[in-house]
Design a protein around this motif. Structure first.
Motif, short mmCIF file in Angstrom:
data_model
loop_
_atom_site.label_atom_id
_atom_site.label_comp_id
_atom_site.label_asym_id
_atom_site.label_seq_id
_atom_site.Cartn_x
_atom_site.Cartn_y
_atom_site.Cartn_z
N PRO A 35 0.81 -1.23 0.00
CA PRO A 35 0.00 0.00 0.00
C PRO A 35 0.84 1.27 0.00
CG PRO A 35 -0.87 -1.59 1.57
CD PRO A 35 0.45 -2.14 1.09
N PRO A 74 -0.24 8.66 7.63
CA PRO A 74 -0.24 7.27 7.14
C PRO A 74 1.12 6.60 7.28
CG PRO A 74 -1.30 8.75 5.55
CD PRO A 74 -0.65 9.61 6.58
N HIS A 130 1.67 4.62 10.53
CA HIS A 130 1.11 3.26 10.58
C HIS A 130 1.99 2.28 9.81
CE1 HIS A 130 -2.61 4.69 12.43
NE2 HIS A 130 -2.59 5.69 11.58
N VAL A 131 2.49 2.71 8.66
CA VAL A 131 3.32 1.81 7.85
C VAL A 131 4.60 1.45 8.59
CG1 VAL A 131 4.59 1.57 5.69
CG2 VAL A 131 2.38 2.72 5.70
N GLN A 156 3.81 -0.87 11.53
CA GLN A 156 3.48 -2.22 11.06
C GLN A 156 4.72 -2.95 10.57
OE1 GLN A 156 0.51 -1.49 8.07
NE2 GLN A 156 -1.16 -1.28 9.54
N GLU A 159 -7.20 -4.03 9.02
CA GLU A 159 -6.29 -2.90 8.88
C GLU A 159 -5.52 -2.99 7.58
OE1 GLU A 159 -2.86 -0.66 11.61
OE2 GLU A 159 -3.69 -2.61 12.20
N ALA A 175 -5.76 -0.53 4.22
CA ALA A 175 -4.55 0.09 3.67
C ALA A 175 -4.43 -0.16 2.18
CB ALA A 175 -3.32 -0.44 4.40
N TRP A 176 -4.74 -1.38 1.74
CA TRP A 176 -4.65 -1.69 0.31
C TRP A 176 -5.71 -0.92 -0.48
CZ3 TRP A 176 -1.23 -4.16 -2.74
CH2 TRP A 176 -0.22 -4.88 -2.10
#
Length: 277
Positions: free
Chosen positions: A167, A225, A228-229, A232, A247, A251-252
């Motif tokens: 994503p 954003p 979060h990336v 993760q 989640e 994102a995708w």
């Protein structure tokens, strides 16, 4: 030659077909971009590995030695473990930064291609992404070695990293198409984007965990954003934790939507590039 009446399809099927049809050209341009970046230097491609490592050492010294920053929850402590965590976040962030910083000048720097209808201008951001992913791969190899030495191993969840990185790649491409188009008409955009990316570097939990942010500000950081990336990716690479399916699915969806909107904008505005350049 491109004229005012020239129309360029902006749908996702056209994008997929264009990238598939020009995959050979994209590979060639990516190779030229990587080799050309270090052409004439004594160290050559070795700089692709040395540069992030040198920056990592500087950041680690400043934040862990000067400011005394610590990262809780690691299997082993110390400055070396801090460096491993920091390197993982930096490598992911650089995928975004390397493309976005150069996006506003992509079309302007390749003005000779604009009036050639046969040249697919839409591949220019994809070439930059290929370059960024190459350097990410080099950084990841260095990180894997460091993680084995410092943390004693890498969890199996590291294999799932493409689920998180995908994503980011799609969304960054969409933003790159948008900025590449706007950069033709607004020449100050390159400087503005450079400043914003630098600000994002420190507003993204790379040098500190998200939990270190005071609760009253944490919600604002959650709007980023990239936060979060990075979180993760570190969860997969270090903690061995897999993000929730919902989640990841969201994102995708957001990544594909951002990619399509950026590409559609680029296609709708590219017929005016020749008039400006």
């Amino acid at each position: 030659m491109t004229t005012a009446s020239t129309s360029f399809p902006a749908g996702l099927p056209h994008l997929v077909a264009s990238l598939r049809h020009h995959r050979g050209l994209i590979r060639q341009l990516v190779r030229q971009e990587i080799v050309g970046r270090y052409r004439g230097s004594f160290m050559g491609l070795a700089w692709s590995l040395l540069t992030p490592i040198l920056m990592l050492l500087i950041y680690t010294f400043v934040f862990s030695v000067v400011f005394g920053a610590r990262w809780g929850g690691l299997p082993q402590g110390g400055k070396a473990a801090f460096a491993v965590v920091l390197f993982a976040g930096m490598a992911v962030f650089n995928v975004f930064a390397d493309v976005v910083v150069r996006a506003p000048t992509l079309v302007v720097a390749n003005a000779n291609y604009v009036k050639r209808v046969v040249f697919p201008l839409e591949v220019l951001p994809v070439v930059q992404m290929g370059n960024a992913l190459f350097h990410f791969g080099v950084s990841l190899l260095a990180w894997l070695v460091a993680a084995w030495l410092v943390l004693g191993g890498v969890p199996w969840t590291a294999w799932l990293l493409p689920l998180v990185l995908g994503p980011l790649v799609l969304g960054t491409l969409g933003l790159a198409w948008l900025l590449a188009s706007l950069g033709v008409f607004v020449r100050d955009l390159a400087q503005t984007v450079g400043l914003l990316v630098t600000a994002l570097l420190f507003l993204t939990p790379i040098f500190y965990p998200l939990e270190a942010i005071p609760p009253e500000y944490r919600a604002w950081f959650g709007l980023n954003p990239l936060a979060h990336v990075v979180e993760q990716a570190r969860a997969l690479l270090i903690a061995g934790e897999v993000p929730g399916a919902g989640e990841l699915a969201l994102a995708w969806v957001v990544g594909v939507l951002a990619m399509w909107l950026g590409f559609a904008w680029f296609q709708k505005t590219r017929k005016g590039f020749a008039d400006v350049l």
